[in-house]
Each structure stands twice: as C-alpha cells, then as structure tokens.
Motif scaffolding. Structure first.
Motif, PDB file in Angstrom:
ATOM      1  N   THR A   1       0.873  -1.168   0.000  1.00 22.12           N
ATOM      2  CA  THR A   1       0.000   0.000   0.000  1.00 22.12           C
ATOM      3  C   THR A   1       0.911   1.219   0.000  1.00 22.12           C
ATOM      4  O   THR A   1       1.793   1.335   0.848  1.00 22.12           O
ATOM      5  N   TYR A   2       0.713   2.099  -0.967  1.00 21.58           N
ATOM      6  CA  TYR A   2       1.601   3.246  -1.128  1.00 21.58           C
ATOM      7  C   TYR A   2       0.878   4.353  -1.892  1.00 21.58           C
ATOM      8  O   TYR A   2      -0.182   4.138  -2.471  1.00 21.58           O
ATOM      9  N   ARG A   3       1.468   5.519  -1.874  1.00 18.38           N
ATOM     10  CA  ARG A   3       0.933   6.644  -2.630  1.00 18.38           C
ATOM     11  C   ARG A   3       1.819   6.856  -3.853  1.00 18.38           C
ATOM     12  O   ARG A   3       3.036   6.946  -3.740  1.00 18.38           O
ATOM     13  N   TRP A   4       1.201   6.915  -5.030  1.00 22.21           N
ATOM     14  CA  TRP A   4       1.933   7.164  -6.268  1.00 22.21           C
ATOM     15  C   TRP A   4       1.174   8.195  -7.079  1.00 22.21           C
ATOM     16  O   TRP A   4      -0.004   8.027  -7.367  1.00 22.21           O
ATOM     17  N   GLN A   5       1.856   9.288  -7.399  1.00 22.35           N
ATOM     18  CA  GLN A   5       1.300  10.392  -8.175  1.00 22.35           C
ATOM     19  C   GLN A   5      -0.029  10.870  -7.575  1.00 22.35           C
ATOM     20  O   GLN A   5      -1.003  11.085  -8.272  1.00 22.35           O
ATOM     21  N   GLY A   6      -0.034  11.004  -6.231  1.00 22.10           N
ATOM     22  CA  GLY A   6      -1.163  11.552  -5.514  1.00 22.10           C
ATOM     23  C   GLY A   6      -2.310  10.584  -5.265  1.00 22.10           C
ATOM     24  O   GLY A   6      -3.309  10.971  -4.660  1.00 22.10           O
TER      25      GLY A   6
ATOM     26  N   GLN B   1       3.671   3.350 -13.261  1.00 22.32           N
ATOM     27  CA  GLN B   1       3.941   2.477 -12.119  1.00 22.32           C
ATOM     28  C   GLN B   1       4.969   3.140 -11.228  1.00 22.32           C
ATOM     29  O   GLN B   1       6.011   3.583 -11.684  1.00 22.32           O
ATOM     30  N   GLY B   2       4.693   3.144  -9.955  1.00 26.10           N
ATOM     31  CA  GLY B   2       5.601   3.713  -8.970  1.00 26.10           C
ATOM     32  C   GLY B   2       6.517   2.666  -8.416  1.00 26.10           C
ATOM     33  O   GLY B   2       6.701   1.598  -8.985  1.00 26.10           O
ATOM     34  N   GLU B   3       7.042   2.948  -7.290  1.00 28.29           N
ATOM     35  CA  GLU B   3       8.018   2.067  -6.673  1.00 28.29           C
ATOM     36  C   GLU B   3       7.397   0.841  -6.048  1.00 28.29           C
ATOM     37  O   GLU B   3       8.071  -0.131  -5.754  1.00 28.29           O
ATOM     38  N   GLY B   4       6.119   0.839  -5.805  1.00 26.64           N
ATOM     39  CA  GLY B   4       5.481  -0.335  -5.233  1.00 26.64           C
ATOM     40  C   GLY B   4       5.285  -0.235  -3.750  1.00 26.64           C
ATOM     41  O   GLY B   4       4.331  -0.761  -3.226  1.00 26.64           O
ATOM     42  N   ASP B   5       6.173   0.374  -3.038  1.00 27.24           N
ATOM     43  CA  ASP B   5       5.937   0.659  -1.631  1.00 27.24           C
ATOM     44  C   ASP B   5       6.738   1.883  -1.241  1.00 27.24           C
ATOM     45  O   ASP B   5       7.664   2.257  -1.898  1.00 27.24           O
ATOM     46  N   SER B   6       6.274   2.523  -0.197  1.00 30.83           N
ATOM     47  CA  SER B   6       6.895   3.795   0.166  1.00 30.83           C
ATOM     48  C   SER B   6       8.001   3.639   1.143  1.00 30.83           C
ATOM     49  O   SER B   6       8.281   2.633   1.658  1.00 30.83           O
TER      50      SER B   6
END
Length: 128
Positions: free
Chosen positions: A42-47, A123-128
């Motif tokens: 669970t993470y935040r990617w591009q808001g 796609q972001g990093e997958g986790d913060s």
C-alpha cells in the motif's frame, strides 16, 4: 559491522522478479536473490493511494557491489521508480558472509549480460 548488505526491491510480476534475480546473480552482482511472492503493498503514487500485489526481492551483496547493482536494477526494472534499499548486515555466520563476498564478485566478462525489461507507464516504486 560487515561489508555485506541486504538489498531490497519489489517487482510487479514473477517474470520481472525472475529476470532481475537471474541477472544479478549471473552477473556476479549478488550472491543470492530470494523471491518472496504474495506481498501486498500500500503506497501513494502520483497523488493516488495504491494497493498492489508484488514480489519482494531480498538481495545478498556487498558494499563494493551496491552502486553497480543498483544501477543494474534501475536498467532492468519495469517501474519508473523502483524501491532500492540497502540494509547493512551487522553480524552473521562468518562462513556465510564469506560466501556472499566470494559470490558477489562481478567481473568485466559477466556484467550487462541481460536485457532491460520494458518500463511500465504510471507504475511507482510499489511501496513507500
């Protein structure tokens, strides 16, 4: 403190995890890469809040290899911003730590043998 590191990154698919793990070990950048499937991130990617299934890679390497290994993951990884974290190993079995040192010893002949994976848009990093 030792010169051995545990590196962490996450992958969106089994195929990308296997490709990265195989490249890192075959190129001598890591002694071992363990693949832990079934992780929920669970993470935040591009808001936006994201919840994704991922495969956690646990990478055994050395401080001497870290910069090259991190660059190789960047080149191979399908995420725009992959997780790239190194955790120092404070202590461990001396014979195991020596095995890591011996097997995370890249040579010029085995570097860059694998092709990069295509990047996944958005796609972001997958986790913060």
């Amino acid at each position: 403190m030792t010169d051995v590191l545990v590196g962490l990154t996450t992958c969106p698919t089994v195929e990308s995890a296997e490709a990265i793990a195989t490249a890192l070990v075959s190129e001598g950048l890591a002694a071992c890469v363990s693949q832990l499937p079934g992780m929920q991130s669970t993470y935040r990617w591009q808001g936006k809040l994201q919840n994704d299934r991922e495969i956690q890679l646990v990478i055994k390497t050395t401080q001497q290899q870290w910069a090259t290994l991190a660059a190789r993951i960047q080149a191979l990884h399908p995420y725009e911003l992959p997780e790239l974290i190194a955790v120092p190993v404070c202590a461990g079995s001396q014979s195991y730590l020596e095995w890591v040192r011996q097997n995370a010893a890249a040579t010029d002949t085995n570097l860059g043998a694998s092709s990069p994976l295509p990047k996944r848009e958005g796609q972001g990093e997958g986790d913060s």
